[in-house]
Write a protein that holds these residues in place. Structure first.
Motif, PDB file in Angstrom:
ATOM      1  N   ALA A  67       0.812  -1.261  -0.083  1.00 56.77           N
ATOM      2  CA  ALA A  67      -0.074  -0.062   0.120  1.00 56.77           C
ATOM      3  C   ALA A  67       0.825   1.288  -0.091  1.00 56.77           C
ATOM      4  O   ALA A  67       0.220   2.124  -0.382  1.00 56.77           O
ATOM      5  N   GLY A  68       2.077   1.063   0.456  1.00 60.91           N
ATOM      6  CA  GLY A  68       2.949   2.244   0.624  1.00 60.91           C
ATOM      7  C   GLY A  68       3.642   2.525  -0.762  1.00 60.91           C
ATOM      8  O   GLY A  68       4.622   3.679  -0.703  1.00 60.91           O
ATOM      9  N   GLU A  69       3.438   1.655  -1.644  1.00 61.46           N
ATOM     10  CA  GLU A  69       4.113   1.718  -3.136  1.00 61.46           C
ATOM     11  C   GLU A  69       2.978   2.181  -4.159  1.00 61.46           C
ATOM     12  O   GLU A  69       2.560   1.267  -4.633  1.00 61.46           O
ATOM     13  N   PRO A  70       2.822   3.527  -4.308  1.00 59.98           N
ATOM     14  CA  PRO A  70       1.918   3.972  -5.290  1.00 59.98           C
ATOM     15  C   PRO A  70       1.827   3.193  -6.804  1.00 59.98           C
ATOM     16  O   PRO A  70       2.952   3.341  -7.249  1.00 59.98           O
ATOM     17  N   LEU A  71       0.883   2.851  -7.293  1.00 57.50           N
ATOM     18  CA  LEU A  71       0.862   2.128  -8.616  1.00 57.50           C
ATOM     19  C   LEU A  71       1.090   3.326  -9.499  1.00 57.50           C
ATOM     20  O   LEU A  71       0.252   4.337  -9.660  1.00 57.50           O
ATOM     21  N   THR A  72       1.971   3.320 -10.390  1.00 58.10           N
ATOM     22  CA  THR A  72       2.397   4.137 -11.568  1.00 58.10           C
ATOM     23  C   THR A  72       1.080   4.056 -12.615  1.00 58.10           C
ATOM     24  O   THR A  72       0.578   3.244 -12.866  1.00 58.10           O
ATOM     25  N   ALA A  73       0.831   5.308 -13.385  1.00 55.00           N
ATOM     26  CA  ALA A  73       0.111   5.057 -14.386  1.00 55.00           C
ATOM     27  C   ALA A  73       0.283   4.140 -15.440  1.00 55.00           C
ATOM     28  O   ALA A  73      -0.415   3.315 -16.035  1.00 55.00           O
ATOM     29  N   GLU A  74       1.891   4.060 -15.696  1.00 51.91           N
ATOM     30  CA  GLU A  74       2.261   3.288 -16.626  1.00 51.91           C
ATOM     31  C   GLU A  74       2.052   1.523 -16.298  1.00 51.91           C
ATOM     32  O   GLU A  74       1.534   0.837 -17.197  1.00 51.91           O
ATOM     33  N   ALA A  75       2.434   1.399 -14.953  1.00 59.84           N
ATOM     34  CA  ALA A  75       2.156   0.094 -14.399  1.00 59.84           C
ATOM     35  C   ALA A  75       0.637  -0.533 -14.407  1.00 59.84           C
ATOM     36  O   ALA A  75       0.216  -1.328 -14.853  1.00 59.84           O
ATOM     37  N   GLU A  76      -0.112   0.791 -14.170  1.00 56.72           N
ATOM     38  CA  GLU A  76      -1.673   0.387 -14.310  1.00 56.72           C
ATOM     39  C   GLU A  76      -2.297   0.140 -15.736  1.00 56.72           C
ATOM     40  O   GLU A  76      -2.833  -0.961 -15.830  1.00 56.72           O
ATOM     41  N   LEU A  77      -1.820   0.678 -16.595  1.00 60.46           N
ATOM     42  CA  LEU A  77      -1.913   0.486 -17.968  1.00 60.46           C
ATOM     43  C   LEU A  77      -1.461  -0.787 -18.341  1.00 60.46           C
ATOM     44  O   LEU A  77      -2.210  -1.783 -19.008  1.00 60.46           O
ATOM     45  N   LEU A  78      -0.038  -1.223 -18.072  1.00 67.54           N
ATOM     46  CA  LEU A  78       0.121  -2.543 -18.600  1.00 67.54           C
ATOM     47  C   LEU A  78      -0.367  -3.727 -17.773  1.00 67.54           C
ATOM     48  O   LEU A  78      -0.625  -4.876 -18.457  1.00 67.54           O
ATOM     49  N   ILE A 103     -20.938 -10.368 -23.927  1.00 72.18           N
ATOM     50  CA  ILE A 103     -21.088  -9.129 -23.486  1.00 72.18           C
ATOM     51  C   ILE A 103     -20.191  -8.532 -22.300  1.00 72.18           C
ATOM     52  O   ILE A 103     -20.145  -9.116 -21.320  1.00 72.18           O
ATOM     53  N   SER A 104     -19.320  -7.859 -22.447  1.00 77.85           N
ATOM     54  CA  SER A 104     -18.181  -7.239 -21.724  1.00 77.85           C
ATOM     55  C   SER A 104     -18.551  -6.077 -20.951  1.00 77.85           C
ATOM     56  O   SER A 104     -18.900  -4.903 -21.667  1.00 77.85           O
ATOM     57  N   ASP A 105     -18.380  -5.889 -19.642  1.00 77.19           N
ATOM     58  CA  ASP A 105     -18.370  -4.888 -18.847  1.00 77.19           C
ATOM     59  C   ASP A 105     -17.189  -4.181 -19.049  1.00 77.19           C
ATOM     60  O   ASP A 105     -16.110  -4.371 -18.363  1.00 77.19           O
ATOM     61  N   ARG A 106     -16.871  -3.260 -19.876  1.00 82.44           N
ATOM     62  CA  ARG A 106     -15.671  -2.543 -20.251  1.00 82.44           C
ATOM     63  C   ARG A 106     -14.736  -3.318 -21.204  1.00 82.44           C
ATOM     64  O   ARG A 106     -14.906  -4.496 -21.384  1.00 82.44           O
ATOM     65  N   PHE A 107     -14.098  -2.606 -21.996  1.00 82.01           N
ATOM     66  CA  PHE A 107     -12.909  -3.110 -22.988  1.00 82.01           C
ATOM     67  C   PHE A 107     -12.154  -2.147 -22.960  1.00 82.01           C
ATOM     68  O   PHE A 107     -11.839  -1.265 -22.401  1.00 82.01           O
ATOM     69  N   THR A 108     -11.522  -2.355 -24.258  1.00 84.86           N
ATOM     70  CA  THR A 108     -10.117  -1.502 -24.356  1.00 84.86           C
ATOM     71  C   THR A 108     -10.225  -0.047 -24.304  1.00 84.86           C
ATOM     72  O   THR A 108      -9.628   1.025 -24.353  1.00 84.86           O
ATOM     73  N   ASP A 109     -11.698   0.621 -24.900  1.00 86.91           N
ATOM     74  CA  ASP A 109     -12.193   1.883 -24.848  1.00 86.91           C
ATOM     75  C   ASP A 109     -11.590   2.344 -23.526  1.00 86.91           C
ATOM     76  O   ASP A 109     -11.616   3.620 -23.225  1.00 86.91           O
ATOM     77  N   SER A 110     -11.902   1.519 -22.334  1.00 86.11           N
ATOM     78  CA  SER A 110     -11.800   2.125 -21.101  1.00 86.11           C
ATOM     79  C   SER A 110     -10.248   2.606 -20.883  1.00 86.11           C
ATOM     80  O   SER A 110     -10.032   3.546 -19.832  1.00 86.11           O
ATOM     81  N   SER A 111      -9.505   1.692 -21.538  1.00 90.22           N
ATOM     82  CA  SER A 111      -8.066   2.114 -21.285  1.00 90.22           C
ATOM     83  C   SER A 111      -7.829   3.480 -21.936  1.00 90.22           C
ATOM     84  O   SER A 111      -7.159   4.296 -21.505  1.00 90.22           O
ATOM     85  N   TYR A 114      -9.692   5.777 -19.393  1.00 87.31           N
ATOM     86  CA  TYR A 114      -9.071   6.029 -17.776  1.00 87.31           C
ATOM     87  C   TYR A 114      -7.644   6.353 -17.724  1.00 87.31           C
ATOM     88  O   TYR A 114      -7.110   7.152 -17.082  1.00 87.31           O
ATOM     89  N   GLN A 115      -6.795   5.407 -18.368  1.00 88.14           N
ATOM     90  CA  GLN A 115      -5.570   5.535 -18.412  1.00 88.14           C
ATOM     91  C   GLN A 115      -4.809   6.594 -19.396  1.00 88.14           C
ATOM     92  O   GLN A 115      -3.803   7.122 -19.004  1.00 88.14           O
ATOM     93  N   GLY A 116      -5.631   6.837 -20.382  1.00 92.41           N
ATOM     94  CA  GLY A 116      -5.215   7.720 -21.619  1.00 92.41           C
ATOM     95  C   GLY A 116      -5.751   9.116 -21.043  1.00 92.41           C
ATOM     96  O   GLY A 116      -4.784   9.898 -20.594  1.00 92.41           O
ATOM     97  N   ALA A 117      -6.962   9.398 -21.182  1.00 88.10           N
ATOM     98  CA  ALA A 117      -7.390  10.763 -20.808  1.00 88.10           C
ATOM     99  C   ALA A 117      -7.261  10.858 -19.261  1.00 88.10           C
ATOM    100  O   ALA A 117      -6.909  12.337 -18.723  1.00 88.10           O
ATOM    101  N   GLY A 118      -7.524  10.112 -18.423  1.00 84.60           N
ATOM    102  CA  GLY A 118      -7.618  10.182 -16.774  1.00 84.60           C
ATOM    103  C   GLY A 118      -6.292  10.309 -16.381  1.00 84.60           C
ATOM    104  O   GLY A 118      -5.914  11.531 -15.627  1.00 84.60           O
TER     105      GLY A 118
END
Length: 221
Positions: A67-78, A103-111, A114-118
């Motif tokens: 918990a003390g090691e924040p997840l980087t945006a790059e690691a989250e995406l990968l 039927i999938s609750d989310r797919f690549t558009d979420s990347s 969330y990881q792109g724009a967010g």
């Protein structure tokens, strides 16, 4: 892998921000398709397989030991793409190959959202990962669009323990929403926009009507 992104007519994804009502919509789509005699596989991202669900936990609810090691945006995406690769191999492709609807609750558009724009990551990098790792697009993507304030109020009333993405600030979710809407505008053949500010019955009716309309168009194409 073929670098082209292939659309599959039995693959449907639902996208949207927090509190958009995707669960209600997904259940309505499943019930409608099953009533037409189709096999339906419901799944979600990140997740969908035992291994991918463990990755999901790392992304959304990190273990107390790290918990003390924040997840980087790059690691989250990968991590999300690692889960997606497993999900495709173990669930999505086998189901599509046997003729089921997925039927999938989310797919690549979420990347992208969330990881792109967010998170501010390079959208072209995400597109390259999509070509190399995924190679597949839903035939239909239903975007449940709702004002960020309404969606967050719904999510806050539902979730006693928000995950690490749900704890982001409003400006993060505004960027996410804007990216979803931009992707829908850029790909009108695949996306259908749904007003998710209406009640659950209204959303369920809207998504099933759009699916029925889209399937009728596909049958005559």
């Amino acid at each position: 892998m073929n670098q082209a992104l292939l659309r599959h007519p039995h693959f449907v994804s639902l996208e949207g921000g927090e509190g958009a009502g995707k669960t209600t919509a997904i259940n309505a789509l499943r019930d409608w398709l099953q009533a037409q005699g189709h096999e339906v596989v419901l799944t979600r991202e990140p997740g969908g397989t035992p291994l991918a669900e463990r990755i999901r936990a790392l992304v959304l609810t990190p273990d107390a030991g790290i918990a003390g090691e924040p997840l980087t945006a790059e690691a989250e995406l990968l991590l999300v793409f690692a889960a997606r690769a497993q999900h495709l191999s173990e669930v999505i492709r086998p189901a599509l190959q046997r003729g089921a609807f997925v039927i999938s609750d989310r797919f690549t558009d979420s990347s992208y959202a969330y990881q792109g724009a967010g998170r501010g990551l390079d959208l072209q990098w995400i597109a390259d990962l999509e070509r190399r790792v995924v190679g597949l697009l839903p035939g239909l993507t239903l975007l449940l669009d709702v004002d960020v304030a309404i969606g967050r109020a719904r999510a806050n009333g539902r979730d006693l323990w928000p995950d690490r993405i749900e704890t982001e600030q409003d400006d993060f979710f505004q960027r996410v929403r804007a990216q979803f809407r931009q992707r829908a505008q850029d790909d009108p053949l695949r996306f259908r926009l749904v007003d998710a500010s209406q009640d659950q019955a209204g959303v369920a009716h809207a998504v099933t009507a759009l699916l029925a309309q889209w399937m009728a168009q596909e049958a005559t194409a």
